[in-house]
Write a protein that holds these residues in place. Structure first.
Motif, PDB file in Angstrom:
ATOM      1  N   MET A 241       8.694   9.257  -5.937  1.00 55.13           N
ATOM      2  CA  MET A 241       9.632   8.376  -6.637  1.00 55.13           C
ATOM      3  C   MET A 241       9.406   8.399  -8.149  1.00 55.13           C
ATOM      4  O   MET A 241      10.065   7.693  -8.880  1.00 55.13           O
ATOM      5  N   LYS A 242       8.445   9.198  -8.562  1.00 55.83           N
ATOM      6  CA  LYS A 242       8.078   9.292  -9.975  1.00 55.83           C
ATOM      7  C   LYS A 242       7.795   7.905 -10.571  1.00 55.83           C
ATOM      8  O   LYS A 242       8.305   7.536 -11.619  1.00 55.83           O
ATOM      9  N   LEU A 243       6.985   7.155  -9.852  1.00 56.04           N
ATOM     10  CA  LEU A 243       6.610   5.823 -10.325  1.00 56.04           C
ATOM     11  C   LEU A 243       5.418   5.933 -11.256  1.00 56.04           C
ATOM     12  O   LEU A 243       4.530   6.740 -11.016  1.00 56.04           O
ATOM     13  N   THR A 244       5.438   5.114 -12.288  1.00 54.28           N
ATOM     14  CA  THR A 244       4.239   5.054 -13.120  1.00 54.28           C
ATOM     15  C   THR A 244       3.461   3.831 -12.703  1.00 54.28           C
ATOM     16  O   THR A 244       3.785   2.725 -13.097  1.00 54.28           O
ATOM     17  N   LEU A 245       2.483   4.046 -11.867  1.00 51.32           N
ATOM     18  CA  LEU A 245       1.670   2.936 -11.373  1.00 51.32           C
ATOM     19  C   LEU A 245       0.296   3.008 -12.006  1.00 51.32           C
ATOM     20  O   LEU A 245      -0.370   4.039 -11.941  1.00 51.32           O
ATOM     21  N   LEU A 246      -0.098   1.889 -12.582  1.00 55.93           N
ATOM     22  CA  LEU A 246      -1.467   1.839 -13.094  1.00 55.93           C
ATOM     23  C   LEU A 246      -2.385   1.545 -11.921  1.00 55.93           C
ATOM     24  O   LEU A 246      -2.028   0.758 -11.048  1.00 55.93           O
ATOM     25  N   PRO A 247      -3.559   2.157 -11.896  1.00 57.14           N
ATOM     26  CA  PRO A 247      -4.527   1.701 -10.890  1.00 57.14           C
ATOM     27  C   PRO A 247      -4.815   0.229 -11.191  1.00 57.14           C
ATOM     28  O   PRO A 247      -4.898  -0.148 -12.369  1.00 57.14           O
ATOM     29  N   TYR A 248      -4.919  -0.594 -10.148  1.00 55.30           N
ATOM     30  CA  TYR A 248      -5.153  -2.027 -10.391  1.00 55.30           C
ATOM     31  C   TYR A 248      -6.369  -2.245 -11.279  1.00 55.30           C
ATOM     32  O   TYR A 248      -6.430  -3.193 -12.039  1.00 55.30           O
TER      33      TYR A 248
ATOM     34  N   ALA B 110       0.821  -1.218   0.000  1.00 57.36           N
ATOM     35  CA  ALA B 110       0.000   0.000   0.000  1.00 57.36           C
ATOM     36  C   ALA B 110       0.852   1.264   0.000  1.00 57.36           C
ATOM     37  O   ALA B 110       0.432   2.296  -0.525  1.00 57.36           O
ATOM     38  N   LEU B 111       2.051   1.146   0.576  1.00 57.98           N
ATOM     39  CA  LEU B 111       2.984   2.263   0.612  1.00 57.98           C
ATOM     40  C   LEU B 111       3.075   2.937  -0.769  1.00 57.98           C
ATOM     41  O   LEU B 111       3.038   4.153  -0.873  1.00 57.98           O
ATOM     42  N   CYS B 112       3.222   2.124  -1.786  1.00 60.59           N
ATOM     43  CA  CYS B 112       3.328   2.670  -3.150  1.00 60.59           C
ATOM     44  C   CYS B 112       1.979   2.654  -3.866  1.00 60.59           C
ATOM     45  O   CYS B 112       1.613   3.614  -4.531  1.00 60.59           O
ATOM     46  N   HIS B 113       1.277   1.524  -3.754  1.00 61.36           N
ATOM     47  CA  HIS B 113       0.079   1.354  -4.584  1.00 61.36           C
ATOM     48  C   HIS B 113      -1.183   1.938  -3.965  1.00 61.36           C
ATOM     49  O   HIS B 113      -2.197   2.053  -4.652  1.00 61.36           O
TER      50      HIS B 113
ATOM     51  N   ASP C 132      -1.978   6.142  -6.362  1.00 60.74           N
ATOM     52  CA  ASP C 132      -1.941   7.605  -6.316  1.00 60.74           C
ATOM     53  C   ASP C 132      -1.302   8.117  -5.021  1.00 60.74           C
ATOM     54  O   ASP C 132      -1.694   9.138  -4.492  1.00 60.74           O
ATOM     55  N   THR C 133      -0.302   7.374  -4.508  1.00 57.03           N
ATOM     56  CA  THR C 133       0.278   7.746  -3.219  1.00 57.03           C
ATOM     57  C   THR C 133       1.338   8.836  -3.379  1.00 57.03           C
ATOM     58  O   THR C 133       1.877   9.030  -4.465  1.00 57.03           O
ATOM     59  N   ASP C 134       1.610   9.487  -2.256  1.00 57.78           N
ATOM     60  CA  ASP C 134       2.654  10.518  -2.263  1.00 57.78           C
ATOM     61  C   ASP C 134       3.997   9.909  -2.635  1.00 57.78           C
ATOM     62  O   ASP C 134       4.776  10.504  -3.369  1.00 57.78           O
ATOM     63  N   ILE C 135       4.247   8.726  -2.105  1.00 55.50           N
ATOM     64  CA  ILE C 135       5.522   8.057  -2.385  1.00 55.50           C
ATOM     65  C   ILE C 135       5.668   7.777  -3.873  1.00 55.50           C
ATOM     66  O   ILE C 135       6.735   7.977  -4.445  1.00 55.50           O
ATOM     67  N   ALA C 136       4.591   7.353  -4.491  1.00 55.38           N
ATOM     68  CA  ALA C 136       4.645   7.087  -5.931  1.00 55.38           C
ATOM     69  C   ALA C 136       4.994   8.374  -6.679  1.00 55.38           C
ATOM     70  O   ALA C 136       5.786   8.363  -7.625  1.00 55.38           O
ATOM     71  N   LYS C 137       4.411   9.464  -6.212  1.00 52.44           N
ATOM     72  CA  LYS C 137       4.703  10.747  -6.864  1.00 52.44           C
ATOM     73  C   LYS C 137       6.152  11.139  -6.632  1.00 52.44           C
ATOM     74  O   LYS C 137       6.857  11.534  -7.554  1.00 52.44           O
TER      75      LYS C 137
END
Ligand code: HEC
Length: 160
Positions: free
Chosen positions: A81-88, A64-67, A74-79
């Motif tokens: 770390m500039k991660l491109t995470l698709l919503p599941y 959940a930290l990232c996802h 849409d987490t702060d950490i994802a932002k």
């Protein structure tokens, strides 16, 4: 005297609700005893619920930290770390992946996603985690990318 009568009345009326609830529970219990198969099915269901509960906890600790709790990515950490995470729930994400693909991804990690160590989650726990992730994807369908605003007001289109 009157006071104590009132107290008794109050006590009995408060007492009624739990009694009614208990008898419902009793009926439900008898119901499950009707057939062994049914009881077994219920046991299975509660084992499943337990497994999903564990998977949820694991997800909340390690994913959940990232996802995000709902897998929206849409987490702060994802932002940060500039991660491109698709919503599941995105059709290109979880739904497009086989269990094996998700399993390998969790075990081996990919890019900035860390691998989940064997010591942290056994294989069957990873499989439960995959079920949980699929459930999150189902429960939280990705909202379609904001479509260009439809020309709602014909007035807007008429030249002025
Ligand atoms: C440090 C941040 C981070 C953590 C923690 C993390 N992931 Fe990821 N995850 C990523 C990144 C980055 C990607 C995209 C990888 C790629 O395709 O390059 C990803 C991709 C995915 C995908 C594929 C969908 C997508 O967005 O591309 C799934 C499914 C997934 N992760 C599940 C999990 C699960 C389950 C856990 C917990 C065991 C987890 N992740 C933990 C960063 C993370």
């Amino acid at each position: 005297m009157w006071k104590s009568l009132l107290l008794i009345a109050a006590a009995t009326s408060f007492g009624l609700a739990p009694v009614a609830m208990n008898s419902n529970a009793g009926q439900a219990a008898k119901h499950t005893q009707k057939s062994a198969a049914k009881a077994e099915a219920e046991q299975q269901a509660s084992a499943n619920a337990e497994a999903m509960d564990k998977a949820k906890k694991l997800y909340e600790m390690d994913c959940a930290l990232c996802h995000g709790d709902k897998g929206l990515g849409d987490t702060d950490i994802a932002k940060e770390m500039k991660l491109t995470l698709l919503p599941y729930g995105d059709p290109k994400a979880v739904a497009a992946m086989s269990d094996q693909e998700i399993f390998d991804l969790i075990r081996k990690g990919k890019d900035k996603m860390p691998p989940e160590a064997q010591a942290r989650a056994k294989d069957d726990e990873v499989h439960d985690l995959i079920k949980y992730v699929r459930q999150l994807a189902k429960d939280n369908p990705a909202t379609a990318p904001a479509a260009p605003a439809a020309p709602a007001e014909p007035a807007q289109q008429s030249p002025q």
